[in-house]
Design an enzyme around this catalytic site. Structure first.
Site, short mmCIF file in Angstrom:
data_model
loop_
_atom_site.label_atom_id
_atom_site.label_comp_id
_atom_site.label_asym_id
_atom_site.label_seq_id
_atom_site.Cartn_x
_atom_site.Cartn_y
_atom_site.Cartn_z
N THR A 196 1.01 7.35 -0.68
CA THR A 196 1.62 8.67 -0.82
C THR A 196 1.25 9.30 -2.15
OG1 THR A 196 3.50 7.95 0.55
CG2 THR A 196 3.82 9.91 -0.80
N CYS A 217 0.80 -1.24 0.00
CA CYS A 217 0.00 0.00 0.00
C CYS A 217 0.83 1.29 0.00
CB CYS A 217 -0.98 0.05 1.17
SG CYS A 217 -2.24 -1.24 1.14
N ASP A 218 2.15 1.20 0.11
CA ASP A 218 2.94 2.44 0.09
C ASP A 218 4.31 2.21 -0.54
OD1 ASP A 218 3.25 5.15 0.52
OD2 ASP A 218 3.96 4.94 2.57
N ILE A 219 4.31 1.58 -1.71
CA ILE A 219 5.56 1.38 -2.44
C ILE A 219 6.02 2.72 -3.00
CG2 ILE A 219 6.65 0.28 -4.44
CD1 ILE A 219 6.08 -1.70 -2.25
#
Length: 230
Positions: free
Chosen positions: A121, A81-83
């Site tokens: 992000t 969910c936040d690569i």
């Protein structure tokens, strides 16, 4: 924490331990990744310090292997969910590892998608987050695509110091693709040839959807909701 502690892969930052003593004493202890994030040298204004194409390819492959493990090989399927590049760290040997799974979503056995609030992000968030659609492991694949473009082009996905046409990396790359000008994405002829070979491949690749089509879909979806309400 139990699930994260069970993950073991050379391209994931290893969790060594943790402390949870009340709300004010929470600590995660990870392995040392002394070289830090690739951000530190990929976006260096001194082009002589930019990693070679082979070094950047190694980083991209390391990250891809880590994502594959999270999605298909570990006991509990994990959507990170936040690569993003800031969540990729490198050890002494230059091996890139995915870290910070604080926003991760776990999938139950046999589960392929889930509904959850938007995570991640700005600039790396997949379109389905904005459209209130069920999310799958593809949201990580989208984020990895943005990371891959950053690695290839050695620039941030959003750079407001550039012209309006080039400020959003994904949009600019698509325009270059449409115009047959992929050579603009890199700085040297040697790198251009390698990037062209990688992007073109040896088989036919379907034309990617225009980034603007995602925005149109969101607008159409919102319009439909308004009609349904009235």
């Amino acid at each position: 924490m139990r699930v994260i502690g069970k993950t073991h892969h050379k391209n994931l930052v290893k969790l060594l331990g943790y402390c949870q003593s009340g709300s004010n004493h929470q600590l995660l202890v990870y392995e040392d990744t002394s070289k830090g994030s690739p951000v530190n040298f990929l976006f260096n204004s001194d082009h002589q310090q930019i990693p070679s194409w082979d070094e950047r390819l190694k980083i991209a492959l390391n990250v891809a292997r880590g994502i594959l493990y999270l999605h298909e090989e570990c006991e509990t399927q994990i959507i990170h969910c936040d690569i993003k590049l800031q969540n990729i760290l490198m050890d002494d040997s230059g091996c890139a590892k995915i870290g910070d799974v604080g926003l991760a979503k776990l999938l139950k056995p046999g589960q392929t998608n889930t509904f959850t609030g938007i995570r991640g992000t700005r600039g790396y968030v997949a379109p389905e987050w904005h459209r209130n659609l069920p999310v799958t492991v593809k949201v990580d694949v989208y984020s990895f695509g943005i990371v891959l473009l950053e690695i290839v082009c050695c620039r941030r996905n959003l750079d407001m110091n550039r012209s309006e046409d080039e400020a959003v990396l994904a949009d600019w790359v698509y325009v270059c693709f449409e115009n047959g000008e992929l050579g603009k994405l890199v700085s040297s002829e040697d790198q251009q040839q390698k990037v062209m070979l990688m992007l073109e491949g040896t088989i036919d690749i379907p034309t990617p959807p225009s980034p603007s089509s995602f925005l149109s879909s969101i607008i159409n979806l919102d319009t439909k909701k308004c009609r349904d309400q009235y």
